[in-house]
Every structure is written in structure tokens, then in C-alpha cells.
Enzyme design. Structure first.
Site, PDB file in Angstrom:
ATOM      1  N   THR A  98       0.835  -1.062  -0.009  1.00  0.00           N
ATOM      2  CA  THR A  98       0.061  -0.096  -0.069  1.00  0.00           C
ATOM      3  C   THR A  98       0.829   1.121  -0.028  1.00  0.00           C
ATOM      4  O   THR A  98       1.302   1.530   1.001  1.00  0.00           O
ATOM      5  CB  THR A  98      -0.932  -0.005   1.181  1.00  0.00           C
ATOM      6  OG1 THR A  98      -1.694  -1.331   1.346  1.00  0.00           O
ATOM      7  CG2 THR A  98      -1.742   1.327   1.240  1.00  0.00           C
ATOM      8  N   LYS A 174      -7.234   1.205  -3.205  1.00  0.00           N
ATOM      9  CA  LYS A 174      -6.891   0.784  -2.049  1.00  0.00           C
ATOM     10  C   LYS A 174      -7.045   1.626  -0.762  1.00  0.00           C
ATOM     11  O   LYS A 174      -7.539   1.361   0.168  1.00  0.00           O
ATOM     12  CB  LYS A 174      -5.508   0.150  -2.118  1.00  0.00           C
ATOM     13  CG  LYS A 174      -4.635  -0.294  -0.839  1.00  0.00           C
ATOM     14  CD  LYS A 174      -5.587  -1.621  -0.287  1.00  0.00           C
ATOM     15  CE  LYS A 174      -4.733  -1.667   1.415  1.00  0.00           C
ATOM     16  NZ  LYS A 174      -5.592  -2.817   2.013  1.00  0.00           N
ATOM     17  N   LYS A 242       0.171   5.476   8.383  1.00  0.00           N
ATOM     18  CA  LYS A 242       0.618   5.649   6.891  1.00  0.00           C
ATOM     19  C   LYS A 242      -0.453   5.616   5.928  1.00  0.00           C
ATOM     20  O   LYS A 242      -0.620   6.535   5.020  1.00  0.00           O
ATOM     21  CB  LYS A 242       1.636   4.488   6.655  1.00  0.00           C
ATOM     22  CG  LYS A 242       2.221   4.647   5.177  1.00  0.00           C
ATOM     23  CD  LYS A 242       1.898   3.455   4.217  1.00  0.00           C
ATOM     24  CE  LYS A 242       1.479   2.101   4.653  1.00  0.00           C
ATOM     25  NZ  LYS A 242       1.113   0.990   3.935  1.00  0.00           N
TER      26      LYS A 242
HETATM   27  N1  LIG Z   1      -1.358  -6.592   7.398  1.00  0.00           N
HETATM   28  C1  LIG Z   1      -2.273  -6.279   6.433  1.00  0.00           C
HETATM   29  O1  LIG Z   1      -3.634  -6.569   7.136  1.00  0.00           O
HETATM   30  C2  LIG Z   1      -2.189  -5.647   5.310  1.00  0.00           C
HETATM   31  C3  LIG Z   1      -3.455  -5.677   4.548  1.00  0.00           C
HETATM   32  C4  LIG Z   1      -3.298  -5.385   3.215  1.00  0.00           C
HETATM   33  C5  LIG Z   1      -2.199  -4.655   2.915  1.00  0.00           C
HETATM   34  N2  LIG Z   1      -1.119  -4.237   3.720  1.00  0.00           N
HETATM   35  C6  LIG Z   1      -0.006  -3.636   3.386  1.00  0.00           C
HETATM   36  O2  LIG Z   1       0.945  -4.617   2.911  1.00  0.00           O
HETATM   37  C7  LIG Z   1       2.423  -3.965   3.109  1.00  0.00           C
HETATM   38  C8  LIG Z   1       3.069  -4.960   3.973  1.00  0.00           C
HETATM   39  O3  LIG Z   1       2.364  -5.096   5.401  1.00  0.00           O
HETATM   40  P1  LIG Z   1       2.707  -6.129   6.355  1.00  0.00           P
HETATM   41  O4  LIG Z   1       1.674  -6.379   7.310  1.00  0.00           O
HETATM   42  O5  LIG Z   1       3.264  -7.243   5.767  1.00  0.00           O
HETATM   43  O6  LIG Z   1       3.886  -5.267   7.117  1.00  0.00           O
HETATM   44  P2  LIG Z   1       5.205  -5.942   8.032  1.00  0.00           P
HETATM   45  O7  LIG Z   1       5.018  -7.262   8.546  1.00  0.00           O
HETATM   46  O8  LIG Z   1       5.598  -4.794   8.772  1.00  0.00           O
HETATM   47  O9  LIG Z   1       5.906  -6.003   6.738  1.00  0.00           O
HETATM   48  C9  LIG Z   1       6.960  -4.981   6.124  1.00  0.00           C
HETATM   49  C10 LIG Z   1       7.944  -5.651   5.233  1.00  0.00           C
HETATM   50  O10 LIG Z   1       8.749  -4.075   4.743  1.00  0.00           O
HETATM   51  C11 LIG Z   1      10.183  -4.548   5.015  1.00  0.00           C
HETATM   52  N3  LIG Z   1      10.563  -3.116   5.223  1.00  0.00           N
HETATM   53  C12 LIG Z   1      10.050  -2.147   6.109  1.00  0.00           C
HETATM   54  N4  LIG Z   1      10.662  -1.051   5.974  1.00  0.00           N
HETATM   55  C13 LIG Z   1      11.765  -1.274   4.816  1.00  0.00           C
HETATM   56  C14 LIG Z   1      13.014  -0.544   4.629  1.00  0.00           C
HETATM   57  N5  LIG Z   1      13.240   0.570   4.726  1.00  0.00           N
HETATM   58  N6  LIG Z   1      13.825  -1.235   3.645  1.00  0.00           N
HETATM   59  C15 LIG Z   1      13.788  -2.672   3.239  1.00  0.00           C
HETATM   60  N7  LIG Z   1      12.547  -3.307   3.661  1.00  0.00           N
HETATM   61  C16 LIG Z   1      11.815  -2.699   4.789  1.00  0.00           C
HETATM   62  C17 LIG Z   1       9.890  -5.183   6.245  1.00  0.00           C
HETATM   63  O11 LIG Z   1      11.361  -5.718   6.415  1.00  0.00           O
HETATM   64  P3  LIG Z   1      11.862  -6.348   7.840  1.00  0.00           P
HETATM   65  O12 LIG Z   1      11.270  -7.698   8.166  1.00  0.00           O
HETATM   66  O13 LIG Z   1      13.174  -6.382   7.823  1.00  0.00           O
HETATM   67  O14 LIG Z   1      11.040  -5.555   9.042  1.00  0.00           O
HETATM   68  C18 LIG Z   1       8.955  -6.355   6.019  1.00  0.00           C
HETATM   69  O15 LIG Z   1       9.438  -7.268   5.205  1.00  0.00           O
HETATM   70  C19 LIG Z   1       1.944  -2.768   3.598  1.00  0.00           C
HETATM   71  O16 LIG Z   1       2.164  -1.627   2.584  1.00  0.00           O
HETATM   72  C20 LIG Z   1       0.645  -2.706   4.227  1.00  0.00           C
HETATM   73  O17 LIG Z   1       0.076  -1.509   4.371  1.00  0.00           O
HETATM   74  C21 LIG Z   1      -1.011  -4.862   4.791  1.00  0.00           C
END
Ligand SMILES: NC(=O)c1ccc[n+]([C@@H]2O[C@H](COP(=O)([O-])OP(=O)(O)OC[C@H]3O[C@@H](n4cnc5c(N)ncnc54)[C@H](OP(=O)(O)O)[C@@H]3O)[C@@H](O)[C@H]2O)c1
Length: 301
Positions: A98, A174, A242
Site C-alpha cells: 500500500t 486501496k 501511513k
Molecule cells: N497486514 C495487513 O493486514 C495488510 C493488508 C493489506 C495490505 N497491507 C500492506 O502490505 C504492506 C506490508 O504490510 P505487512 O503487514 O506485511 O507489514 P510488516 O509485517 O511490517 O512487513 C513489512 C515489510 O517491509 C520491510 N521493510 C520495512 N521497511 C523497510 C526498509 N526501509 N527497507 C527494506 N525493507 C523494509 C520489512 O522488512 P523487515 O522484516 O526487515 O522489517 C517487511 O518485510 C504494507 O504496505 C501494508 O500497508 C497490509
């Protein structure tokens, strides 16, 4: 197919796993290497690699599922070892994070210059839906790129909406969906607080509210709020902030006021200030001034 995957967090883990289970060979990069190493142990067909460029090299399609614009910029565009440098001409980047419409357009331009395809494909659904391949995918990009990646999107989602050839439109939709979800959390928090202050417990209120307003979303989040159950976080408060900020920016860029967005922004910031940034974003519903509840809690029994 040979696939690359960048970002193996809560969402990326399930999506990458489903691509492997469908018979694709996946090379995956994660900033915290241990998450990629664990997946390699779990799944034959998945290989952990040391840079985004390595994940992209030799891949027909590279996926990204990263936290925010900054993470996408760092791994795809600007760092040493960025994925764009490893991707061969003719390959496609599927961006599922997102992110802002502006960042999506920046990626589209950079990939076009490098001879790559680019598809924005943000998703609806939480990590459990990602694990079960039950996501709803919002896809937009050039028709030839969409045609190429559609069978892969079908593997990770239960429904794929194609929103035309301008990638940023998928990102705007989204943000619009998450904005309404955030508004629902705020209104649930306010209504539950009012009920509780009048001595009606949250569960009683929710059972009655659901008989008229019932939706899967209201039921699921309402239960989490009523039970104060915000761990483990499916979607973190920080990421919710965010998304609210991205919605406000996207609205401002077309002169659309979003007054509720400003209220939400402050609610999310207040929740983070209380040390709850890594809880599930439904925790924002419990960040309301409750003078009576606080007074009762302080009163010796
Ligand atoms: N969770 C939900 O329900 C959901 C649903 C729909 C969409 N989303 C979207 O999907 C995306 C991922 O969400 P998530 O829930 O999977 O989050 P998450 O568990 O916090 O994972 C975030 C990912 O991004 C990486 N990352 C963060 N900052 C970084 C940087 N500066 N450089 C390189 N890698 C970096 C993290 O690496 P590390 O492991 O090293 O921290 C991890 O692989 C987001 O955009 C979120 O808004 C989430």
C-alpha cells in the site's frame, strides 16, 4: 515461472508461500534476513537471497510487499543492490504494497525506462487471508503486463479487479477502502465508549448493533475491540497511520477535503504516543479520552 519476492513480512510470507505451492521457483529477499532463511527451511522451491537485485535477477516477475514508500524506494530504486538493477528487460514488477499513487507512478516511469513492465496490485485482506490465498487484488497496468501476471494474481487471491492501464488507480482505490475501515474503527470506538460509560458492556452493544449494521468487518473488529485483543497485530497501527496520511495526500492532490481523515490522523498519532504503534490498528478504538473510566480505575475499591 522464475519469480522474485521482496518483503517477507506478515503479508509477504503468505503470498510468497502460495506462489511456491503453485509450483513456481521463488527467490526472496527480506531486510531482516532470518525471515527469508526460515521460509527457505519451510518450503522447497523457495531460496533466500542477499539483495533485492538478486531476487530480481533471472526472474520473469518480481513481487514486492513492503511497508511503505520509503521501503520501496530503498529496495527498488535507490540503494546499491536495488531490484531495478537486477531485473531483465521484458520482466514485470508487481507492486502489492500500500503505497502512494505518486510512488506508484514513479515506479511505473522508472520501469518503463528500463524496459520493464509494472503492475500495481495492492490487496484487501489480512495476513490470514494472504496465507489462505483469499486476498482481493486490485490490479492496474499496461494490458500486456496484466495479461502476463494475471495467472499469478489468481494464485494469491480469490478475486482480481482490473482497474485499467494507469497503475496509480489501483493504489487510490486501496487507500479509499482502508480509509473507510479506519473510519469504522473510530466510530466503533466512540460508540463503545459511550455505551460502556453508561454501564452497557461492549459485547451487548455489538450484538445489537450487528443485527442491523452487521458486516464481517464490523463483527471481526468489534470483537477484537470488545475483548481488548490487539496482539498479534494483523495490521499495525503504524501502517494504519501511513494509510490515513496517504489518503489525505491523495485527496489533497485533487482538492478533495477529507475532514474525517484529519481526525483519524490525530487518533492514530495519539495511539502511537501511548506506545501502541505495533498493536493491531483496531487498538485506535481504545484511544479515546475516558474521564469517568479513568476516575473509576483510580478510585480505591
Ligand atoms: N497486514 C495487513 O493486514 C495488510 C493488508 C493489506 C495490505 N497491507 C500492506 O502490505 C504492506 C506490508 O504490510 P505487512 O503487514 O506485511 O507489514 P510488516 O509485517 O511490517 O512487513 C513489512 C515489510 O517491509 C520491510 N521493510 C520495512 N521497511 C523497510 C526498509 N526501509 N527497507 C527494506 N525493507 C523494509 C520489512 O522488512 P523487515 O522484516 O526487515 O522489517 C517487511 O518485510 C504494507 O504496505 C501494508 O500497508 C497490509
Amino acid at each position: 515461472m522464475n519469480l522474485g519476492f521482496v518483503g517477507l513480512g506478515s503479508m509477504g510470507h503468505g503470498i510468497a508461500s502460495n506462489l511456491v505451492r503453485a509450483g513456481h521457483r521463488v527467490k526472496g529477499f527480506n531486510r531482516t534476513r532470518s525471515k527469508a532463511d526460515e521460509l527457505e527451511k519451510e518450503l522447497e522451491g523457495f531460496r533466500a537471497v542477499g539483495s533485492p537485485a538478486e531476487a530480481a535477477r533471472g526472474s520473469d516477475v518480481v513481487f514486492s510487499m513492503l511497508a511503505d514508500d520509503a521501503a520501496v524506494e530503498a529496495t527498488f530504486l535507490s540503494s546499491e543492490g536495488a531490484a531495478i538493477a537486477g531485473l531483465a528487460p521484458g520482466a514485470v514488477h508487481v507492486s502489492m504494497s500500500t503505497i502512494s499513487p505518486a510512488m506508484s507512478t514513479k515506479l511505473e516511469t522508472a520501469h518503463r525506462k528500463a524496459g520493464h513492465g509494472y503492475v500495481a496490485a495492492p490487496v484487501l485482506g489480512r495476513p490470514d487471508a494472504a496465507e489462505k490465498a483469499q486476498l482481493v487484488v486490485l490490479a492496474a497496468g499496461a494490458p500486456e503486463s496484466i495479461a502476463r501476471v494475471k495467472p499469478l494474481l489468481d494464485v494469491v487471491g480469490r478475486k482480481v479487479h482490473v482497474l485499467g492501464d494507469e497503475p496509480k488507480k489501483a493504489n487510490v482505490v486501496k487507500l479509499g477502502v482502508n480509509f473507510v475501515l479506519a473510519v469504522m474503527l473510530e466510530t466503533l470506538g466512540e460508540a463503545i465508549a459511550m455505551n460502556e460509560e453508561h454501564g452497557i458492556d461492549a459485547k451487548t452493544y455489538l450484538d445489537i448493533a450487528n443485527s442491523l449494521l452487521g458486516s464481517k468487518v464490523l463483527e471481526a473488529y468489534g470483537t477484537m475491540i470488545a475483548e481488548d485483543r490487539f496482539r498479534p497485530a494483523g495490521f499495525k497501527v503504524r501502517l494504519g497511520l501511513k494509510d490515513v496520511q496517504l489518503a489525505l495526500e491523495a485527496a489533497e492532490s485533487v482538492d478533495v477535503p477529507m475532514p474525517l481523515g484529519s481526525v483519524l490522523r490525530d487518533r492514530f498519532i495519539a495511539t502511537i504516543a501511548e506506545g501502541k504503534g505495533d498493536l493491531d490498528w483496531s487498538a485506535v478504538a481504545r484511544t479515546l479520552p475516558r474521564p469517568n473510566a479513568n476516575a473509576r480505575a483510580r478510585k480505591p475499591q
